[in-house]
Design an enzyme around this catalytic site. Sequence first.
Site, short mmCIF file in Angstrom:
data_model
loop_
_atom_site.label_atom_id
_atom_site.label_comp_id
_atom_site.label_asym_id
_atom_site.label_seq_id
_atom_site.Cartn_x
_atom_site.Cartn_y
_atom_site.Cartn_z
N ALA A 1 0.69 -1.30 0.01
CA ALA A 1 -0.26 -0.04 0.05
C ALA A 1 0.85 1.29 0.13
O ALA A 1 0.25 2.43 -0.49
CB ALA A 1 -0.81 0.03 1.13
N GLY B 1 -1.81 6.15 -1.22
CA GLY B 1 -2.72 6.76 -2.01
C GLY B 1 -4.00 6.08 -2.53
O GLY B 1 -5.28 6.45 -2.28
N LYS B 2 -3.73 4.75 -3.14
CA LYS B 2 -5.01 3.99 -3.59
C LYS B 2 -5.66 3.33 -2.38
O LYS B 2 -6.90 3.49 -2.52
CB LYS B 2 -4.24 2.73 -4.26
CG LYS B 2 -3.66 3.23 -5.62
CD LYS B 2 -3.11 2.01 -6.28
CE LYS B 2 -1.88 2.40 -7.43
NZ LYS B 2 -0.72 3.05 -6.72
N ASP C 1 -1.29 -3.70 -5.98
CA ASP C 1 -0.51 -2.86 -6.83
C ASP C 1 0.82 -3.28 -6.48
O ASP C 1 1.43 -2.62 -5.54
CB ASP C 1 -1.11 -1.48 -6.38
CG ASP C 1 -0.27 -0.48 -7.36
OD1 ASP C 1 -0.52 -0.37 -8.65
OD2 ASP C 1 0.43 0.46 -6.89
N CYS D 1 2.71 0.21 -12.41
CA CYS D 1 3.09 1.25 -13.22
C CYS D 1 4.01 1.10 -14.12
O CYS D 1 4.95 1.94 -14.23
CB CYS D 1 3.11 2.49 -12.11
SG CYS D 1 4.69 2.14 -11.14
#
Length: 452
Positions: A264, A268-269, A332, A385
Amino acid sequence: MGAQNTRNIILDILIEINEKGAYSDKVLGAALRKYQYLSHADRAFISRVVMGSVERRLTLDYIADMYSKVPARKMKPVIRNILRMSIYQLVYMEGVEDFAACNEAVKLAVKRGFSSLKGFVNGVLRTVAREKDRLPMPGKKDVRAYFSVKYSTPEWIVDKWLEQYGEENTEKILAAQFDERPLIVRCNSARISPEELADRLRDRGIKVSGLPYLPEALAIEGYDYLEKIEEFREGLFSVQDLSSMLVGHAASPPKGAYVVDVCAAPGGKSLHIAELLKGSGHVEARDITPAKVSLIEENISRLRLDNIKAAAADATVRDGSLTGKADIVLADLPCSGLGIIGRKPDIKYNASEEGCLSLSALQRKILGVVSEYVKPDGVLIYSTCTLNRQENIENARWFVDSFDFEPESLEGRVPKEICTDTARLGYVELLPGVTGKGFDGFFIAGFRRKAR
């Protein structure tokens, strides 16, 4: 502060990044905080020259090599970086006079103890100044070499993108890394509306623009220092890029959902999802080290959200207490970062093909572990990303083939303006310069666990 001292700061920053492997955003950010007493113009000059010299490093070395008998890679580190920052000013900055760039570079070389090389520095830079409007570049017939030098990107990355996206899209992706971009922020919709936040920021003289894709996204310009903005200190907004915000919308958490974000930091997410839950449900934001957890906790505290908690946990190690508990797992995952070189240009020089393969394997390991946390009929969101098939679509296909999940359509979750043909198949790939203005390179895939 005088020109010499400003350039001295720039040189120190470049040596940390280029010679010691420090992260450009962290080193520059720390320097700007240290020298926040400088004028806005001085700090803007430092930022522009540092980031420009890093993002154009390969091109700048190519230019230096044309006018020096000693190749850039064999120069003294101080001299190499003085030439980089000075050539950048000569070739890419219209507001800097040629004589100033050359003279200040010579003075800097002397100040750093290289008086014997001041003639060399002066000679190279004076020649570049004379020739800058007709610098020879590789011919377009060799697309790989041409793109590599023109867009300052290692050839192995150019090769990868040519294979995956074709010549036209590859050039758009490469060119987009140099686009000027305002700061994108996410309104804390749990506490204030985007319209009210925009009005408050405009009252402070900050230029604010809404964005057509996400209602909570705003672009801001003309501020002096982020931490000086009262609304930021109050937790009414966070810095987050458009592509990253799309992850929360891809997850589309229903009211009361239990969400686990396994990698995490800085949060942000996770924080976005907590805001989308509007005070309901619970988000557990995990990361591997206490330092990263502390960073998440700082952001939780600033945003004043009470439906999210941070915890230290290794995503590669199975946590039996979470088995079958989560409505949504957000993965992520660590990646090569090739999609965000427009914001963190040093990534492209530090990444490698071997590193991409290693990260792809790590992603598979984490996905295998955290898939067990998803309850039947729950959702797993996998994102990176980067722009690398091995870390993106190949891993998404492997996951469906290996576990009891099926692709979850992202239609209706991601905005129609950027919804690609693949959204109904469960994934979207965002390409800088191709998808739309302001997007980083990103990959998002959704999977739903089969009901038992």
